[in-house]
Design an enzyme around this catalytic site. Sequence first.
Site, PDB file in Angstrom:
ATOM      1  N   ASN A 248      39.134  44.751  30.349  1.00  0.00           N
ATOM      2  CA  ASN A 248      39.623  44.712  32.575  1.00  0.00           C
ATOM      3  C   ASN A 248      40.243  45.626  32.080  1.00  0.00           C
ATOM      4  O   ASN A 248      41.661  46.534  32.054  1.00  0.00           O
ATOM      5  CB  ASN A 248      40.201  43.023  32.218  1.00  0.00           C
ATOM      6  CG  ASN A 248      39.348  42.165  32.563  1.00  0.00           C
ATOM      7  OD1 ASN A 248      38.441  42.377  32.225  1.00  0.00           O
ATOM      8  ND2 ASN A 248      39.831  41.566  33.051  1.00  0.00           N
ATOM      9  N   ILE A 249      39.958  46.323  34.061  1.00  0.00           N
ATOM     10  CA  ILE A 249      40.649  47.963  34.004  1.00  0.00           C
ATOM     11  C   ILE A 249      40.997  47.526  35.577  1.00  0.00           C
ATOM     12  O   ILE A 249      40.007  47.376  36.808  1.00  0.00           O
ATOM     13  CB  ILE A 249      40.004  48.953  33.488  1.00  0.00           C
ATOM     14  CG1 ILE A 249      40.798  49.894  34.341  1.00  0.00           C
ATOM     15  CG2 ILE A 249      38.893  49.133  34.299  1.00  0.00           C
ATOM     16  CD1 ILE A 249      40.901  51.388  33.812  1.00  0.00           C
TER      17      ILE A 249
ATOM     18  N   HIS B 147      42.392  41.727  29.155  1.00  0.00           N
ATOM     19  CA  HIS B 147      42.954  41.815  30.017  1.00  0.00           C
ATOM     20  C   HIS B 147      44.285  42.746  30.619  1.00  0.00           C
ATOM     21  O   HIS B 147      44.840  42.957  29.113  1.00  0.00           O
ATOM     22  CB  HIS B 147      43.525  40.318  30.686  1.00  0.00           C
ATOM     23  CG  HIS B 147      42.012  39.319  31.018  1.00  0.00           C
ATOM     24  ND1 HIS B 147      41.871  39.645  32.521  1.00  0.00           N
ATOM     25  CD2 HIS B 147      41.043  39.469  30.519  1.00  0.00           C
ATOM     26  CE1 HIS B 147      40.698  38.377  32.537  1.00  0.00           C
ATOM     27  NE2 HIS B 147      39.674  38.467  31.056  1.00  0.00           N
ATOM     28  N   GLY B 148      43.997  43.368  31.550  1.00  0.00           N
ATOM     29  CA  GLY B 148      45.493  44.079  31.479  1.00  0.00           C
ATOM     30  C   GLY B 148      45.174  45.245  30.890  1.00  0.00           C
ATOM     31  O   GLY B 148      46.085  46.092  29.861  1.00  0.00           O
ATOM     32  N   GLY B 149      44.516  46.144  31.049  1.00  0.00           N
ATOM     33  CA  GLY B 149      44.435  47.123  30.264  1.00  0.00           C
ATOM     34  C   GLY B 149      44.700  48.377  30.620  1.00  0.00           C
ATOM     35  O   GLY B 149      45.059  49.672  29.915  1.00  0.00           O
TER      36      GLY B 149
ATOM     37  N   HIS C  31      48.970  42.679  33.565  1.00  0.00           N
ATOM     38  CA  HIS C  31      48.629  42.850  34.424  1.00  0.00           C
ATOM     39  C   HIS C  31      49.411  43.884  34.947  1.00  0.00           C
ATOM     40  O   HIS C  31      50.533  43.300  35.408  1.00  0.00           O
ATOM     41  CB  HIS C  31      47.974  41.633  35.088  1.00  0.00           C
ATOM     42  CG  HIS C  31      47.066  41.057  34.576  1.00  0.00           C
ATOM     43  ND1 HIS C  31      46.600  39.755  34.129  1.00  0.00           N
ATOM     44  CD2 HIS C  31      45.398  41.186  34.307  1.00  0.00           C
ATOM     45  CE1 HIS C  31      46.221  39.230  34.057  1.00  0.00           C
ATOM     46  NE2 HIS C  31      45.140  40.085  34.301  1.00  0.00           N
TER      47      HIS C  31
ATOM     48  N   GLU D   3      39.648  31.844  28.953  1.00  0.00           N
ATOM     49  CA  GLU D   3      41.843  32.331  28.222  1.00  0.00           C
ATOM     50  C   GLU D   3      42.168  31.602  27.555  1.00  0.00           C
ATOM     51  O   GLU D   3      42.476  30.051  28.017  1.00  0.00           O
ATOM     52  CB  GLU D   3      42.567  32.559  29.522  1.00  0.00           C
ATOM     53  CG  GLU D   3      43.653  33.487  29.411  1.00  0.00           C
ATOM     54  CD  GLU D   3      43.973  34.303  30.449  1.00  0.00           C
ATOM     55  OE1 GLU D   3      43.143  34.851  30.436  1.00  0.00           O
ATOM     56  OE2 GLU D   3      44.877  34.920  30.718  1.00  0.00           O
TER      57      GLU D   3
ATOM     58  N   GLU E  30      48.647  38.906  38.902  1.00  0.00           N
ATOM     59  CA  GLU E  30      47.729  39.441  39.177  1.00  0.00           C
ATOM     60  C   GLU E  30      47.469  38.635  40.012  1.00  0.00           C
ATOM     61  O   GLU E  30      47.197  37.395  40.133  1.00  0.00           O
ATOM     62  CB  GLU E  30      46.335  39.823  38.337  1.00  0.00           C
ATOM     63  CG  GLU E  30      45.174  40.444  38.705  1.00  0.00           C
ATOM     64  CD  GLU E  30      44.184  40.507  37.679  1.00  0.00           C
ATOM     65  OE1 GLU E  30      43.905  41.679  37.789  1.00  0.00           O
ATOM     66  OE2 GLU E  30      43.646  39.473  37.225  1.00  0.00           O
TER      67      GLU E  30
ATOM     68  N   SER F  47      37.115  39.974  41.387  1.00  0.00           N
ATOM     69  CA  SER F  47      38.072  38.936  41.487  1.00  0.00           C
ATOM     70  C   SER F  47      38.056  37.692  43.091  1.00  0.00           C
ATOM     71  O   SER F  47      36.832  37.989  43.490  1.00  0.00           O
ATOM     72  CB  SER F  47      39.307  39.216  41.511  1.00  0.00           C
ATOM     73  OG  SER F  47      39.985  39.724  42.575  1.00  0.00           O
TER      74      SER F  47
ATOM     75  N   ASP G 123      36.242  37.368  37.911  1.00  0.00           N
ATOM     76  CA  ASP G 123      37.019  37.446  36.887  1.00  0.00           C
ATOM     77  C   ASP G 123      38.500  35.974  36.902  1.00  0.00           C
ATOM     78  O   ASP G 123      37.431  35.224  37.752  1.00  0.00           O
ATOM     79  CB  ASP G 123      37.860  38.709  37.129  1.00  0.00           C
ATOM     80  CG  ASP G 123      39.398  39.027  36.692  1.00  0.00           C
ATOM     81  OD1 ASP G 123      39.181  38.718  35.185  1.00  0.00           O
ATOM     82  OD2 ASP G 123      40.357  40.134  37.084  1.00  0.00           O
ATOM     83  N   HIS G 124      39.265  36.043  36.506  1.00  0.00           N
ATOM     84  CA  HIS G 124      40.321  34.830  36.993  1.00  0.00           C
ATOM     85  C   HIS G 124      39.914  33.611  37.995  1.00  0.00           C
ATOM     86  O   HIS G 124      39.746  33.753  38.828  1.00  0.00           O
ATOM     87  CB  HIS G 124      42.119  35.243  37.141  1.00  0.00           C
ATOM     88  CG  HIS G 124      41.876  36.122  35.475  1.00  0.00           C
ATOM     89  ND1 HIS G 124      43.206  35.565  34.781  1.00  0.00           N
ATOM     90  CD2 HIS G 124      42.140  37.508  35.543  1.00  0.00           C
ATOM     91  CE1 HIS G 124      43.534  36.288  34.416  1.00  0.00           C
ATOM     92  NE2 HIS G 124      42.870  37.791  34.672  1.00  0.00           N
TER      93      HIS G 124
HETATM   94 ZN    ZN Z   1      42.796  39.437  33.538  1.00  0.00          ZN
END
Ligand code: ZN
Length: 357
Positions: free
Chosen positions: A283-284, A261-263, A223, A172, A180, A60, A107-108
């Site tokens: 994503n974890i 996302h947000g697993g 998230h 996204e 997050e 990230s 990431d983001h």
């Molecule tokens: Zn994410």
Amino acid sequence: MSKMKLKPGVITGSALQETFEYMKTVGCALPAVNCIGSNTVVAALAAAREAKSPIVIQFSNSGAHFFGGKFLDNKNEQGAIAGAIAGAHYVRNLAQAYGVAVVLHTDHAAKKLLPWVEGMLNHGEAYYAKHGEPLFSSHMLDLSEEPLHENLEICARILKRMSPMKMTLEIELGVTGGEEDGVDNTDVDNAKLYTQPADVLAAYDALQPIGRFTVAASFGNTHGVYKPGNVKLRPIILKNSQDAIQKERRTGANPVNFVFHGGSGSSREEIREAVSYGVIKMNIDTDTQWAFTHPVKKYMDEKSAYLQDQLGNPEGPDKPNKKYIDPRAWLHAGEKGMAARLVDAFKDLNSFGQFEV
Ligand SMILES: [Zn+2]
């Protein structure tokens, strides 16, 4: 179907697309783990080696800065750029030693973080000129806070720059709930937490002619881990988008590569359903943060009497505590906890043992 064979190292270019296609055929996806330094990277590599599967290692923006060290000034994203580049080289060097194939990703990146992505691309282009492959496999842009047309315009501009290096762009659509990296979406209107098929079709039409892309869609995912009940996970949203594109653009089944996302905190059933609709990456972060931190807390609690001073413990007032205060003792406990949690993630995602690496 025979297992896909991959070379250790970073997966780039067409090999990455072939990996995605193989996963959609088999019905499996890769865990994407946010790494913040050498300890989290080696935990990820150890887990992938055990699972005999590739893994997505991603940074990230704040994680990249942390990799470089919070002592580093982050004016104009210089700290986050330097940390990401250092992390990428670290992963590249060690993936070979572990015999693991890695998708190297960031990431983001919201609109204000475009200078971060562009800075990484400056380094990436220099690397490509020298080695004939990109430094990273892929980057993410998250412009979901902008109007759709602007989101897609900026994504198209960046993808045009990435395409000559055969890199993949993750975009996204819709908003992932929760919080997050300082972006708090815990109060977002419920309707926005579900991506519309028309938006995915618009993205497909805008980006497909330019290059390779994946879509982080919102289907009630959040998230962080929260008490269940506020937002319901509805993976069927993904299927609706796949079906719409297949029908409108006469493609094969599951034309889009989706990202979950947000697993953290999701059940195996929910994960497998999402995978069946073309999710290739999950994503974890929160679950692996917990898995790293909890064994460290346990160590500190259990060894508390040995951690009061350099000398002196229950065995005697002059006994040395060197081996207990060595940070390697508790950092490795964290690494092992995180690696074990990731092995479970490979099993949830059905990617455990699906490859020859
Ligand atoms: Zn994410």
